[in-house]
Design an enzyme around this catalytic site. Structure first.
Site, short mmCIF file in Angstrom:
data_model
loop_
_atom_site.label_atom_id
_atom_site.label_comp_id
_atom_site.label_asym_id
_atom_site.label_seq_id
_atom_site.Cartn_x
_atom_site.Cartn_y
_atom_site.Cartn_z
N TRP A 153 0.80 -1.23 0.00
CA TRP A 153 0.00 0.00 0.00
C TRP A 153 0.84 1.28 0.00
O TRP A 153 0.29 2.37 -0.04
CB TRP A 153 -0.92 0.01 1.24
N ASN A 154 2.15 1.18 0.12
CA ASN A 154 2.93 2.43 0.25
C ASN A 154 3.12 3.14 -1.09
O ASN A 154 3.08 4.37 -1.16
CB ASN A 154 4.26 2.19 0.96
N PRO A 179 -2.97 -4.23 -2.67
CA PRO A 179 -3.46 -4.20 -1.28
C PRO A 179 -4.93 -3.75 -1.21
O PRO A 179 -5.39 -2.96 -2.04
CB PRO A 179 -2.56 -3.18 -0.61
N GLU A 180 -5.60 -4.25 -0.22
CA GLU A 180 -7.02 -3.93 -0.05
C GLU A 180 -7.21 -2.50 0.46
O GLU A 180 -8.29 -1.92 0.31
CB GLU A 180 -7.67 -4.92 0.93
N GLY A 230 6.83 -6.38 -0.01
CA GLY A 230 6.20 -6.19 1.29
C GLY A 230 7.17 -6.50 2.41
O GLY A 230 8.38 -6.37 2.25
N SER A 231 6.62 -6.96 3.53
CA SER A 231 7.46 -7.12 4.72
C SER A 231 8.26 -8.43 4.67
O SER A 231 7.87 -9.40 4.00
CB SER A 231 6.60 -7.09 5.97
N GLU A 252 10.89 -8.54 -2.99
CA GLU A 252 11.40 -7.20 -2.67
C GLU A 252 10.88 -6.87 -1.28
O GLU A 252 9.71 -6.54 -1.10
CB GLU A 252 10.92 -6.20 -3.74
N CYS A 286 10.42 1.63 1.33
CA CYS A 286 11.35 0.54 1.70
C CYS A 286 12.80 1.00 1.65
O CYS A 286 13.65 0.42 2.31
CB CYS A 286 11.12 -0.69 0.83
N GLU A 382 12.89 -2.11 11.14
CA GLU A 382 12.51 -1.06 10.19
C GLU A 382 11.32 -0.28 10.73
O GLU A 382 10.25 -0.86 10.97
CB GLU A 382 12.11 -1.74 8.86
P1 NAD Z 1 2.18 -6.93 6.64
O1 NAD Z 1 3.45 -7.66 6.86
O2 NAD Z 1 0.93 -7.48 7.23
O3 NAD Z 1 1.87 -6.74 5.08
C1 NAD Z 1 2.82 -6.28 4.16
C2 NAD Z 1 2.17 -6.40 2.78
O4 NAD Z 1 1.97 -7.76 2.48
C3 NAD Z 1 0.77 -5.77 2.69
O5 NAD Z 1 0.63 -5.18 1.43
C4 NAD Z 1 -0.20 -6.94 2.81
O6 NAD Z 1 -1.38 -6.74 2.08
C5 NAD Z 1 0.59 -8.07 2.24
N1 NAD Z 1 0.33 -9.34 2.88
C6 NAD Z 1 0.20 -9.61 4.20
N2 NAD Z 1 0.02 -10.90 4.41
C7 NAD Z 1 0.01 -11.49 3.19
C8 NAD Z 1 -0.13 -12.82 2.75
N3 NAD Z 1 -0.29 -13.86 3.60
N4 NAD Z 1 -0.09 -13.07 1.42
C9 NAD Z 1 0.08 -12.07 0.53
N5 NAD Z 1 0.24 -10.79 0.89
C10 NAD Z 1 0.21 -10.50 2.21
O7 NAD Z 1 2.45 -5.52 7.18
P2 NAD Z 1 1.77 -4.11 7.05
O8 NAD Z 1 1.26 -3.69 8.37
O9 NAD Z 1 0.85 -3.98 5.88
O10 NAD Z 1 3.09 -3.31 6.73
C11 NAD Z 1 4.05 -3.26 7.76
C12 NAD Z 1 5.41 -3.61 7.33
O11 NAD Z 1 5.49 -4.10 6.01
C13 NAD Z 1 6.25 -2.37 7.33
O12 NAD Z 1 6.79 -2.17 8.60
C14 NAD Z 1 7.30 -2.66 6.31
O13 NAD Z 1 8.39 -3.29 6.92
C15 NAD Z 1 6.68 -3.65 5.39
N6 NAD Z 1 6.32 -3.10 4.08
C16 NAD Z 1 7.28 -3.07 3.15
C17 NAD Z 1 7.01 -2.54 1.91
C18 NAD Z 1 8.05 -2.48 0.85
O14 NAD Z 1 7.93 -1.66 -0.06
N7 NAD Z 1 9.06 -3.34 0.87
C19 NAD Z 1 5.74 -2.03 1.65
C20 NAD Z 1 4.75 -2.08 2.63
C21 NAD Z 1 5.06 -2.64 3.85
#
Ligand code: NAD
Length: 477
Positions: A153-154, A179-180, A230-231, A252, A286, A382
């Site tokens: 979502w960022n 993302p939703e 994502g994370s 990534e 990120c 992070e």
């Molecule tokens: P999160 O770990 O729950 O989700 C991160 C992303 O992954 C979200 O877009 C979410 O929709 C997706 N996601 C979550 N569970 C999933 C699954 N089982 N299958 C597929 N997709 C899934 O965390 P959050 O609260 O949304 O974000 C927090 C952390 O995520 C941040 O602290 C950061 O470290 C990381 N993040 C990184 C990036 C990046 O560009 N690398 C982007 C967004 C978040």
């Protein structure tokens, strides 16, 4: 400040846009107010099965479509993104909170990716090996197969565009799960791709319960490639799921970017660059500059200059033209930042600016912490928010040791006017991208990706195209 929310919140499966029709819904929220603004239909397992079967059909068509024709469609998509930029950017700011000027920049960068891959599609080169007369050994590249992409979502528009443009250029069909939280802007992006003429089953769009959707898609034998941004914990989880089917993956993941400030840098110029960069997208980036290691000779001036500039950062609704920094994107972020700041304060960090949340929506003040002890959680985890962490260093070797001390390696930055030192930094920093006297590290024609736990595989550049191709050797005697 009110803006009409003119979003099409639909799934796009098997050639048609799907609305609610009894599906569960996710409440889309405006992060500047915390108010729910719409309901997003979520895919059912039956929807995903239909999308998977369609994706196999789409791949059969698209992988055989002439590369010039693929390029022309991608170029047309770039044009439509530009034509509809204001609409997409408005949806993005409403759903995600970033200032409108940043949203416009994100949309423009997304169009540039489609233009780049429209051209790069032609360069999926192979080679012919030297053999005795009458024999041939050829190395060719072919699209890997139907692909599932998961994006955060960022930068919801840009990160989806990055995967979609490269995968389509390579000849893959794609099921995209953005993302939703921010569905209007990503649905608008998908509309541009469909309206540009991508055959219906080649690009599909689903939203859903993330864990259910990713398990379902990754388990299917139809999907041959997974690309996730994502994370780190979610990335590792998806890697385990992908391992069951030995599927190709691009990951990534997160970072914790160090910034090394040397005594010989141009200090005012450096501060004028680093402070806006820190608070861009409220630090939810990120590659956000986060751990500032500052050489002792300029430490006090750097800290004072950083705090002074931070006090001038104007925080507010992303639609206010004076706003430099909007709210955080969702309720999880201010909670996480608050906990990290309180922990750092307890362990001895000095708060030089900010340090508190706002009184509505998901705002958190731009925050500067100096003399942050290494034991503070935020020095290892992070923050993904508007937090700058500043510590002093003495020698070059000490700076490198500090920069490389974490298990992450996405981006690293350094500011120095010494050319020899710049060369040494490029070699010594353990990260996928290094920016020296610049933050411009995310561009269409260069690879972007991490080392260590920040993931593997690159997006952008020829490497991004290659990540959707498999290599085949054909020997003929
Ligand atoms: P999160 O770990 O729950 O989700 C991160 C992303 O992954 C979200 O877009 C979410 O929709 C997706 N996601 C979550 N569970 C999933 C699954 N089982 N299958 C597929 N997709 C899934 O965390 P959050 O609260 O949304 O974000 C927090 C952390 O995520 C941040 O602290 C950061 O470290 C990381 N993040 C990184 C990036 C990046 O560009 N690398 C982007 C967004 C978040």
């Amino acid at each position: 400040m009110t803006h009409s929310y003119d979003a099409d919140l639909n799934l796009f499966i098997n050639g048609s846009w799907r609305t609610g029709e009894g599906r569960d819904e996710h409440a889309v929220v405006n992060p500047a107010t915390g108010a729910a603004i719409a309901g997003l239909p979520l895919a059912t397992p039956a929807d995903l099965e239909e999308a998977l079967a369609a994706s196999a059909q789409g791949f059969a068509i698209w992988s055989k479509t002439d590369v010039e024709a693929r390029g022309a469609i991608l170029r047309k998509a770039a044009g439509l993104i530009r034509d509809r930029a204001e609409h997409i950017a408005t949806l993005l700011t409403t759903e995600q909170g970033k200032p409108l000027v940043e949203a416009r920049g994100e949309v423009a960068s997304s169009a540039a990716l489609f233009d780049y891959y429209a051209e790069e599609a032609k360069r999926a080169y192979g080679r012919v090996l030297v053999r005795p007369t009458g024999q041939r050994s050829m190395v060719i590249k072919q699209p890997v197969g139907p692909t599932a992409t998961f994006t955060p979502w960022n930068f919801p528009v840009y990160l989806m565009a990055k995967k979609l443009s490269a995968a389509l250029a390579a000849g893959c069909s794609v099921i995209a799960k953005p993302p939703e939280e921010t569905p209007g802007c990503t649905s608008a992006l998908m509309r541009c791709v469909i309206d540009a003429g991508v055959p219906a089953n080649v690009a599909q769009l689903v939203y859903g319960v993330p864990d259910m959707v990713s398990r379902h898609l990754i388990a299917s034998p139809i999907i041959r490639k997974i690309s996730f941004t994502g994370s780190i914990p979610v990335g590792k989880h998806l890697m385990r799921l992908a391992a069951d089917g030995a599927k190709r993956i691009t990951m990534e993941l997160g970072g914790h970017a160090p910034v090394l400030i040397f005594d010989d840098c141009d200090l005012d110029k450096t501060l004028d660059m680093v402070v806006p960069q820190k608070f861009r997208n409220a630090g939810q980036v990120c590659v956000s500059p986060t751990r500032f290691y500052v050489q002792q000779g300029v430490y006090d001036r750097f800290v004072a200059g950083f705090a002074e500039r931070t006090h001038k950062v104007s925080v507010g609704d992303g639609f206010n033209p004076d706003t430099n920094m909007g709210p955080l994107a969702n309720a999880r972020r201010p909670d996480a930042i608050e906990a990290l700041v309180e922990d750092a304060k307890t362990k001895g960090a000095r708060v030089l600016a900010g340090g508190a949340r706002g009184n509505k929506g998901y705002f958190y003040q731009p925050t500067v912490l100096a003399d942050v002890p290494l034991e503070a959680n935020v020095m290892s985890n992070e923050p993904f928010g508007p937090l700058a962490l500043i510590r002093p260093f003495g020698s070059f070797d000490e700076a490198i040791e500090q920069a490389n001390r974490l298990p992450y390696g996405l981006a690293a930055f350094a500011f120095t006017e010494n050319g020899r030192q710049a060369n040494q930094l490029g070699d010594a920093l353990e990260s996928g991208m290094v920016g020296i006297n610049t933050f411009a590290i995310s561009v269409p024609d260069a690879p972007f990706g991490g080392v260590k736990e920040s993931g593997f595989g690159s997006e952008g550049g020829p490497e991004g195209l290659d990540s959707y191709l498999v290599t085949k050797a054909i020997h003929q005697a």
